[in-house]
Motif scaffolding. Structure first.
Motif, mmCIF file in Angstrom:
data_model
loop_
_atom_site.group_PDB
_atom_site.id
_atom_site.type_symbol
_atom_site.label_atom_id
_atom_site.label_comp_id
_atom_site.label_asym_id
_atom_site.label_seq_id
_atom_site.Cartn_x
_atom_site.Cartn_y
_atom_site.Cartn_z
ATOM 1 N N PRO A 68 0.829 -1.213 0.000
ATOM 2 C CA PRO A 68 0.000 0.000 0.000
ATOM 3 C C PRO A 68 0.865 1.265 0.000
ATOM 4 O O PRO A 68 1.887 1.341 0.697
ATOM 5 C CB PRO A 68 -0.809 -0.119 1.292
ATOM 6 N N ILE A 69 0.419 2.255 -0.780
ATOM 7 C CA ILE A 69 1.174 3.489 -0.958
ATOM 8 C C ILE A 69 0.303 4.691 -0.592
ATOM 9 O O ILE A 69 -0.855 4.789 -1.012
ATOM 10 C CB ILE A 69 1.640 3.668 -2.414
ATOM 11 N N VAL A 70 0.874 5.607 0.165
ATOM 12 C CA VAL A 70 0.277 6.917 0.428
ATOM 13 C C VAL A 70 1.289 7.967 0.006
ATOM 14 O O VAL A 70 2.495 7.787 0.212
ATOM 15 C CB VAL A 70 -0.080 7.088 1.926
ATOM 16 N N GLN A 71 0.805 9.052 -0.622
ATOM 17 C CA GLN A 71 1.702 10.150 -0.984
ATOM 18 C C GLN A 71 1.453 11.359 -0.096
ATOM 19 O O GLN A 71 0.310 11.661 0.271
ATOM 20 C CB GLN A 71 1.496 10.562 -2.450
ATOM 21 N N LEU A 72 2.535 12.043 0.234
ATOM 22 C CA LEU A 72 2.503 13.290 0.983
ATOM 23 C C LEU A 72 3.191 14.348 0.145
ATOM 24 O O LEU A 72 4.295 14.126 -0.368
ATOM 25 C CB LEU A 72 3.223 13.114 2.323
ATOM 26 N N SER A 73 2.557 15.492 0.003
ATOM 27 C CA SER A 73 3.088 16.526 -0.870
ATOM 28 C C SER A 73 4.278 17.250 -0.256
ATOM 29 O O SER A 73 4.449 17.285 0.966
ATOM 30 C CB SER A 73 2.000 17.546 -1.198
ATOM 31 N N ILE A 74 5.071 17.839 -1.140
ATOM 32 C CA ILE A 74 5.988 18.899 -0.756
ATOM 33 C C ILE A 74 5.245 20.221 -0.912
ATOM 34 O O ILE A 74 4.081 20.250 -1.337
ATOM 35 C CB ILE A 74 7.260 18.906 -1.625
ATOM 36 N N SER A 75 5.900 21.319 -0.586
ATOM 37 C CA SER A 75 5.343 22.646 -0.849
ATOM 38 C C SER A 75 6.473 23.613 -1.147
ATOM 39 O O SER A 75 7.214 24.007 -0.246
ATOM 40 C CB SER A 75 4.522 23.159 0.343
ATOM 41 N N SER A 76 6.587 23.996 -2.418
ATOM 42 C CA SER A 76 7.604 24.983 -2.786
ATOM 43 C C SER A 76 7.320 26.349 -2.180
ATOM 44 O O SER A 76 8.194 27.223 -2.188
ATOM 45 C CB SER A 76 7.693 25.113 -4.314
ATOM 46 N N ALA A 77 6.113 26.514 -1.639
ATOM 47 C CA ALA A 77 5.769 27.761 -0.961
ATOM 48 C C ALA A 77 6.389 27.841 0.431
ATOM 49 O O ALA A 77 6.371 28.910 1.053
ATOM 50 C CB ALA A 77 4.248 27.905 -0.860
ATOM 51 N N HIS A 78 6.919 26.727 0.920
ATOM 52 C CA HIS A 78 7.493 26.682 2.265
ATOM 53 C C HIS A 78 8.988 26.400 2.189
ATOM 54 O O HIS A 78 9.465 25.742 1.262
ATOM 55 C CB HIS A 78 6.795 25.613 3.102
#
Length: 267
Positions: A129-139
């Motif tokens: 099972p895979i879950v993705q978590l985003s990055i944020s170039s705004a941070h």
């Protein structure tokens, strides 16, 4: 039986054509599963999931996203039908919220190529099972480090955390200079990769977090920050102790380094 404690990893995924083009980096990713205990789930932090705040994928069956163009049809035909893990996604969101960060669940988003390309090489049966978590170039870098720290407890539950980006990532240098797959490595790329390794070996977290500003030719190697941000999240999740697992280059300007943070089990 004792459950495995997983490390956190950073991998450089390169071009999606790594699935078909022979290279040392492809060989490394194809053997990655042999370097960690089999996880119960994987949390992928991909450079290609870039949002204003932390976003976690909650789909039980995330589709394969072909978020690129100009490649052969065989690449668009690839599917990586790994299951999602909605309960894990909720746990990831809870940990991030408890650390004081806004976080959102996306019940529909699939797996981008920063996730499924390395996963298809390492775990080709798509049965984890895979879950993705985003990055944020705004941070900034520190935000990603703290996000990694927030999800670090999942390692104790046999969840493998992988940041997927690229140690160097100047695509303009590939296209403008017409570089082929085995092009020579310029000093401005190798100097930066060597500098990052030295700072990681020294446990100098602050320097690594400011690699783009302080490292040699940092902004030339990262005109945009997206592909180095997963490194900071992996470092936050795994701790300062780093081990380089792989080092090579493709197209001369993509450093394909991979790192392990924290110690996994002996097996």
């Amino acid at each position: 039986m004792t459950r495995a404690v997983q490390p956190a990893l950073f991998v450089s995924h390169g071009s999606p054509m790594i699935l078909f083009e022979p290279s040392p980096a492809r060989d490394f990713l194809a053997g990655l599963a042999s370097q960690v205990a089999r996880p119960d789930a994987i949390l992928m932090i991909s450079a290609h999931h870039d949002m204003a705040e932390a976003v976690v994928t909650g789909s039980p069956a995330p589709p394969t996203i072909h978020d690129f163009g100009g490649f052969p049809q065989k690449l668009f035909d690839v599917r990586y039908p790994a299951p999602g893990a909605p309960a894990l996604a909720e746990e990831v969101a809870r940990l991030i919220a408890e650390a004081g960060h806004p976080v959102f669940l996306d019940p529909q988003r699939g797996l981008d190529h920063g996730a499924w390309v390395p996963l298809a090489l390492a775990w080709p049966y798509a049965d984890i099972p895979i879950v993705q978590l985003s990055i944020s170039s705004a941070h900034p870098a520190e935000w990603h480090y703290r996000i990694g720290q927030a999800v670090a407890p999942l390692r104790d539950r046999n969840v493998l955390i992988i940041g997927s980006g690229s140690l160097t990532h100047n695509l303009r240098a590939i296209f403008a200079e017409g570089r082929d797959h085995d092009a020579a490595v310029p000093d401005w790329v190798s100097d930066f990769a060597d500098w990052v390794r030295a700072r990681l070996d020294a446990g100098d977290t602050d320097a690594v977090l400011h690699a783009v500003e302080r490292g040699p030719h940092g902004r030339r190697n990262h005109p945009t920050p997206d592909h180095i941000l997963p490194l900071f999240a992996a470092m936050g999740a795994g701790g300062a102790q780093a081990e380089r697992l792989h080092h090579s280059y493709t197209y001369g300007v993509l450093a394909m380094d991979a790192y392990r943070f924290g110690q996994g089990p002996d097996f």
